[in-house]
Design an enzyme around this catalytic site. Sequence first.
Site, short mmCIF file in Angstrom:
data_model
loop_
_atom_site.label_atom_id
_atom_site.label_comp_id
_atom_site.label_asym_id
_atom_site.label_seq_id
_atom_site.Cartn_x
_atom_site.Cartn_y
_atom_site.Cartn_z
N CYS A 2 -46.43 -35.86 20.69
CA CYS A 2 -48.05 -35.98 20.75
C CYS A 2 -48.36 -34.71 21.46
CB CYS A 2 -48.79 -37.16 21.37
SG CYS A 2 -48.46 -38.71 20.26
N ARG A 27 -46.19 -30.20 18.41
CA ARG A 27 -45.72 -31.63 19.27
C ARG A 27 -45.88 -32.84 18.35
NH1 ARG A 27 -45.38 -30.65 24.76
NH2 ARG A 27 -45.65 -32.95 25.22
N TRP A 74 -47.84 -37.70 17.11
CA TRP A 74 -46.52 -37.87 16.29
C TRP A 74 -46.26 -39.48 16.70
CZ3 TRP A 74 -41.76 -39.97 17.90
CH2 TRP A 74 -40.50 -39.84 17.03
N ASN A 100 -50.18 -39.38 25.56
CA ASN A 100 -48.98 -38.76 24.96
C ASN A 100 -47.79 -39.56 25.80
OD1 ASN A 100 -46.95 -35.93 25.99
ND2 ASN A 100 -46.55 -37.50 24.22
N GLY A 101 -47.11 -40.58 25.06
CA GLY A 101 -45.97 -41.27 25.81
C GLY A 101 -46.02 -42.54 25.20
N GLU A 487 -24.67 -27.24 13.71
CA GLU A 487 -26.00 -26.64 13.79
C GLU A 487 -26.59 -26.29 12.40
OE1 GLU A 487 -28.28 -26.76 15.99
OE2 GLU A 487 -29.63 -24.96 15.55
N LYS A 491 -29.91 -28.03 10.84
CA LYS A 491 -31.17 -26.96 10.31
C LYS A 491 -31.23 -27.38 8.90
CE LYS A 491 -32.03 -26.08 13.06
NZ LYS A 491 -31.64 -26.18 14.60
N GLU A 494 -33.14 -30.80 8.66
CA GLU A 494 -34.42 -30.97 9.34
C GLU A 494 -35.42 -30.44 8.41
OE1 GLU A 494 -33.64 -28.77 12.98
OE2 GLU A 494 -34.98 -30.04 13.88
N HIS A 510 -9.15 -36.91 7.14
CA HIS A 510 -9.32 -38.25 7.65
C HIS A 510 -10.30 -39.16 7.29
CE1 HIS A 510 -6.11 -36.99 10.25
NE2 HIS A 510 -6.63 -36.02 10.51
N LYS A 609 -41.63 -30.89 17.85
CA LYS A 609 -41.02 -30.18 18.37
C LYS A 609 -40.16 -30.56 19.74
CE LYS A 609 -39.42 -25.91 19.23
NZ LYS A 609 -38.26 -25.73 18.64
C1 AGP Z 1 -33.50 -28.61 16.95
O1 AGP Z 1 -33.73 -27.88 15.75
C2 AGP Z 1 -34.30 -30.01 17.04
N1 AGP Z 1 -35.87 -29.78 16.55
C3 AGP Z 1 -34.05 -30.78 17.87
O2 AGP Z 1 -32.87 -31.18 17.61
C4 AGP Z 1 -34.05 -30.29 19.45
O3 AGP Z 1 -33.08 -29.26 19.68
C5 AGP Z 1 -33.85 -31.39 20.47
O4 AGP Z 1 -35.10 -32.39 20.14
C6 AGP Z 1 -33.81 -31.13 21.72
O5 AGP Z 1 -34.92 -30.51 22.25
P1 AGP Z 1 -34.89 -29.69 23.69
O6 AGP Z 1 -33.96 -28.58 23.42
O7 AGP Z 1 -36.26 -29.12 23.76
O8 AGP Z 1 -34.61 -30.56 24.70
#
Ligand code: AGP
Length: 614
Positions: A2, A27, A74, A100-101, A487, A491, A494, A510, A609
Amino acid sequence: MCGIVGYIGKKEAYPILMGGLSRLEYRGYDSAGVSLCDDKGIRTYKRQGKVADLALFTTGKDVSGAVGIGHTRWATHGEPSDRNSHPHVSQDGSVAIVHNGIIENYRQLRAELERNGYRFGSDTDTESVAHLIEHIGKKTGVTFPEAVRLALREVVGAYAIAAISTNDPDIVVVARKGSPLVVGIGDGEFFIASDATAVAEYTRKVVYLDEGEMAVLKRGEDLLVSAIDGREERNPVITEIEAELESIGKEGFEHFMEKEIFEQPKTILDSMRGRLDPETGEVRLGGLRDHIDRLAEADRIIFVACGTSFYAAILGEYLIERYAGIPVEVEYASEFRYRHPLIRKHDFVFAVSQSGETADTLAAIRLAKESGATVLGICNVVGSSIARETVAGIYTHAGPEIGVASTKAFTAQVTVLSLITLALAKRRKTLSDTELIRLAKELLAIPEKVKTALAKREECKEIAKEIAKSGDAFYLGRGVCYPVALEGALKLKEITYIHAEGYPAGEMKHGPIALIEDGTPVIAVAPESETHDKIVGSIQEMKARRANVTAVVTEGDTATAALADRSISIPVADEFVVALLAVIPLQLIAYHTAVTLGRDVDRPRNLAKSVTVE
Ligand code: AGP
């Protein structure tokens, strides 16, 4: 997660709040809302959806007022809906808050308030705080700020809040514990936001509230802060921020993620700028100056991180163990905290985080601190909570990353981890000077080589069209290309919502190989490396099961390319730095697959984010 914003001054608050919310939309974007306050009372407008939906909703409505708060959500407690949107207003309409929290004891608070006749209109944890402030104010007769203070003393959990009240329409009260909050100081006015990018348009002078602090913002008066648990007021430290507003725009690209992918030649260079001498291989990391010698003597380094930052940390593990000979462990921050880890006083714990606000990572370093370990940080956001709670660290200098899917932050983190590796190897004499200089030159050559990798965009688009037709995909790698495979798969998941798995190629036999059938997309990350022959073997195993294989190969490696259905080449590079190149086509493939499928690239569903909740 948020995002919260607020304003008090002489200007109209509404456009400032809406601008701030747009900047903070990374956020969370499940809903947005604002409350404006003047002698007419509090007017609240909130809507499920994005800030643009709120702007449409408020068209033609009374949005006047020079005091206001706003929120972009969020969802944690309660589905995304109009009624669960913030701000939340107390029963008699006298108090509005944004939060936020997570309020952990909201059920108890709610039950108690319901016994006192309060009716709830939402499923959120936040609404209980709005009613609690009203209730305490009425019961005790204290001022609005004191009612906020007393209410927060009853709250267990994490919060950054901003509150306004008709009982004192000329102030905004803010407080933080566990979630970030910045107050921008203008000319007789204050700007409130979850991060400094949302106030940078108006002022460069900011105050980062410390843990457990609150402040009462009054137009024309100095900012004074106090502990929520105390009363004594003090002048806060004012910080000058450097955020470049220009770098927060899309600069002609269709999406922030696209812009950030193409920024990487520059951001990788920025991460190294002034830190690496190609003539001597000498690394200067100012932030670690007082710790690097002890770090080089460490028995163990532990990295804690989440998501993409976790994968960058695995690369750090591979590099530091191989080239500097120090044992490294990499831990999911969310697991570390609860698995009763053995942390020793002489351990060095590194938090790796783009935002510097990830709640799990913050909690992990707090635990490490309690155990007496030296806690260091690798962060992108200057002045972030992790940057401030670690004893020292290194900024990645990648600039603001807005796309929810991390790209340039990953390559910046890997660059910084490569620098740390060289710095440690130099001190431990695990590499000769000739080798150090050679690897330093390899690293310095990466920005130009990334440009060459980015030029393969059209080929990645064609591959993306194929992947867009699939329900799942496998990403395989070995050695330093294993975290790259992880990674790449993250990507794709997501931003396209296609199921994807990243695997160390040797593990396929395995179990997971049972999932391979005619046409299953497999992306094999197979540039020249120590384990190249092994991954070539895996490609053959995949082809034998009629998988549809795309291979990422080193320029000129026609033999590996010929084994796959299609290939994409990256420039020749040493294994020390090859991950920085191999990840580029994977970013582009994910991006173009998402575009092909018409996904909301910068704001993928269910994500935000900064993950500032557990
Ligand atoms: C990455 O594409 C993500 N959106 C997510 O995994 C992110 O890397 C993770 O939440 C960690 O965030 P930070 O690097 O801001 O701690």
